[in-house]
Design an enzyme around this catalytic site. Sequence first.
Site, short mmCIF file in Angstrom:
data_model
loop_
_atom_site.label_atom_id
_atom_site.label_comp_id
_atom_site.label_asym_id
_atom_site.label_seq_id
_atom_site.Cartn_x
_atom_site.Cartn_y
_atom_site.Cartn_z
N GLU A 133 -5.34 -8.12 5.10
CA GLU A 133 -5.81 -7.37 6.26
C GLU A 133 -6.89 -6.39 5.83
O GLU A 133 -6.63 -5.39 5.19
CB GLU A 133 -4.65 -6.60 6.91
CG GLU A 133 -5.11 -5.89 8.19
CD GLU A 133 -4.18 -4.76 8.61
OE1 GLU A 133 -4.22 -4.41 9.80
OE2 GLU A 133 -3.45 -4.21 7.76
N ASN A 138 0.80 -1.22 0.00
CA ASN A 138 0.00 0.00 0.00
C ASN A 138 0.83 1.27 0.00
O ASN A 138 0.43 2.28 -0.58
CB ASN A 138 -0.92 0.00 1.23
CG ASN A 138 -1.71 1.29 1.37
OD1 ASN A 138 -2.54 1.59 0.53
ND2 ASN A 138 -1.44 2.04 2.44
N HIS A 148 -6.99 -0.48 1.93
CA HIS A 148 -6.56 0.83 1.46
C HIS A 148 -6.08 0.80 0.01
O HIS A 148 -5.54 1.78 -0.49
CB HIS A 148 -5.48 1.39 2.38
CG HIS A 148 -5.99 1.63 3.77
ND1 HIS A 148 -6.70 2.74 4.12
CD2 HIS A 148 -5.93 0.85 4.88
CE1 HIS A 148 -7.04 2.67 5.40
NE2 HIS A 148 -6.59 1.53 5.88
N ASN A 203 -3.94 -10.26 17.27
CA ASN A 203 -2.81 -10.12 16.36
C ASN A 203 -1.88 -9.04 16.89
O ASN A 203 -2.11 -8.45 17.95
CB ASN A 203 -3.28 -9.85 14.92
CG ASN A 203 -3.71 -8.41 14.68
OD1 ASN A 203 -3.87 -7.62 15.59
ND2 ASN A 203 -3.90 -8.07 13.42
N ARG A 209 0.67 -12.35 3.69
CA ARG A 209 -0.32 -11.56 4.43
C ARG A 209 -0.20 -10.14 3.88
O ARG A 209 0.86 -9.52 3.98
CB ARG A 209 -0.03 -11.60 5.92
CG ARG A 209 -1.05 -10.83 6.77
CD ARG A 209 -0.43 -9.61 7.40
NE ARG A 209 -1.33 -8.91 8.31
CZ ARG A 209 -1.21 -7.64 8.64
NH1 ARG A 209 -0.21 -6.91 8.15
NH2 ARG A 209 -2.06 -7.07 9.46
N ASP A 260 1.35 7.01 0.01
CA ASP A 260 0.41 6.07 -0.59
C ASP A 260 0.74 5.80 -2.06
O ASP A 260 0.62 6.67 -2.92
CB ASP A 260 -1.01 6.62 -0.48
CG ASP A 260 -2.05 5.54 -0.64
OD1 ASP A 260 -2.20 4.73 0.29
OD2 ASP A 260 -2.71 5.51 -1.70
N GLN A 295 -8.74 4.90 0.15
CA GLN A 295 -7.89 4.16 -0.78
C GLN A 295 -6.86 5.01 -1.52
O GLN A 295 -5.97 4.44 -2.15
CB GLN A 295 -8.77 3.40 -1.78
CG GLN A 295 -9.63 2.34 -1.09
CD GLN A 295 -10.31 1.40 -2.05
OE1 GLN A 295 -10.64 1.77 -3.17
NE2 GLN A 295 -10.54 0.18 -1.61
N ASP A 299 -0.75 -6.47 4.08
CA ASP A 299 -1.04 -5.42 5.04
C ASP A 299 -1.89 -4.33 4.39
O ASP A 299 -1.71 -4.00 3.22
CB ASP A 299 0.28 -4.82 5.54
CG ASP A 299 0.10 -3.75 6.59
OD1 ASP A 299 -0.27 -4.09 7.72
OD2 ASP A 299 0.30 -2.56 6.26
N ARG A 310 -4.77 -19.01 12.97
CA ARG A 310 -3.44 -18.48 13.24
C ARG A 310 -3.34 -18.17 14.73
O ARG A 310 -4.24 -17.56 15.30
CB ARG A 310 -3.19 -17.20 12.44
CG ARG A 310 -1.80 -16.59 12.64
CD ARG A 310 -1.67 -15.25 11.92
NE ARG A 310 -2.58 -14.26 12.48
CZ ARG A 310 -2.92 -13.13 11.86
NH1 ARG A 310 -2.45 -12.86 10.65
NH2 ARG A 310 -3.75 -12.27 12.43
#
Length: 494
Positions: free
Chosen positions: A245, A118, A212, A308, A206, A178, A169, A208, A343
């Site tokens: 995520e 991201n 976004h 987490n 995974r 970004d 986003q 992250d 997990r």
Amino acid sequence: MFKFALALTLCLAGASLSLAQHNPQWWGSRNTIVHLFEWKWSDIAEECETFLAPRGFAGVQVSPVNENIISAGRPWWERYQPISYKLTTRSGNEEEFADMVRRCNDVGIRIYVDVLLNHMSGDFDGVAVGTAGTEAEPSKKSFPGVPYTAQDFHPSCEITDWNNRFQVQECELVGLKDLNQHSDYVRSKLIEFLDHLIELGVAGFRVDAAKHMAAEDLEYIYGSLSNLNIEHGFPHNARPFIFQEVIDHGHETVSRDEYNELGAVTEFRFSEEIGKAFRGNNALKWLQSWGSDWGFLNSEQALTFVDNHDNQRDHGSVLNYKSPKQYKMATAFHLAYPYGISRVMSSFAFDDHDTPPPQDAQENIISPEFDEDGACVNGWICEHRWRQIYAMVGFKNAVRDTELSGWWDNGDNQISFCRGNNGFLAVNNNLYDLSQELNTCLPAGEYCDVISGSLIDGACTGKSVTVNEHGYGYIHIGSDEFDGVLALHVNAKL
């Protein structure tokens, strides 16, 4: 007709890829991931060989592998501020990472990398130096180690309205620069980075801050990745496992439902609700319908966890290692109930949100040390080494592909259930004893409770339960017992 057939072919190909990206590529009956948060690569390699593989773990989620900014005090979150895609961090360099992946794959432990697609690092006063020695000027969006320049990012803006899709986003999450994933160049650099990790033998990622990024951009990136490396034991044409995520409490514009066909999604509602239940704010009897009936994702789409690395540091209902009895009960239920891709967390001790991992005077991460029982002692918590947790990993392996049956509850906070004829779990979260003849669904015999002890050389070091020819056994969990849970399975029969 040709155009229709081509469109149908492309649609089916896309569906096939997305389904493949839900497959964690586990070995055998193994089916639990552990997040070894902030561990060094050399320590993870040894842990795979000496602890995780013998106890039936399936995989490890590792901290971000690419170069990050160096922040004062070395808080854990500096790993989430990348400045290049060089594989050098406080966990080790590329050679050490590759060695770890190979050694873990060799013993059937898959590696999943926490990846940052991201953004790059947030503002820094002047020139920032990264963990590989690379210089960058985040305030100017200048990251020559990639290289990225200002044209590769969205224009700077702040997220003030979480129901504004554009802001969520295309603006900067807590000031992090970004990236524009719609850019062909940015896409190519991200794909190159992920493909390099696939070449080194990782099983998946995974992702992250996935919410976004636009789902269509992620779909393109995921679909462009290489197949997994067959030299690391993966089958031909296997796709990387993707779990994303997406924090979705059900009332924001960007929804988890935009992402769950692309790969699995982190089910944060699971974490919040299991915390409420085992903190006593919701009766355990209601857990009989646990899963999608609670508004959670479908089981095969949900990456599930009690806590987490982020939400364990927040206040609220989420449980963490600081409430050990409730945490172990919640984890036992999590690993026993047939829902989700599981997990478990392996933490280090923290006093505040920014606490760094255990480190020496030169700010090098230190290796975990263990006492005579195998528990960590030098600032690492290592929940995965608690007997009550690793024993439930074995339980989950023993009951894989079996159905929930034989549910019992006392109308309040005492529950039990079976997993086919392979396993039985009982939990007491009341302030009085559970003493009851219950249906364990197990074949007749004597079984070791893997929560209170272990089966060693044919003898149980904890409680044992005798099951009669009808599958019933006398179950006792005192209200003052440290664990509050009892677990039996066919691989722990005396």
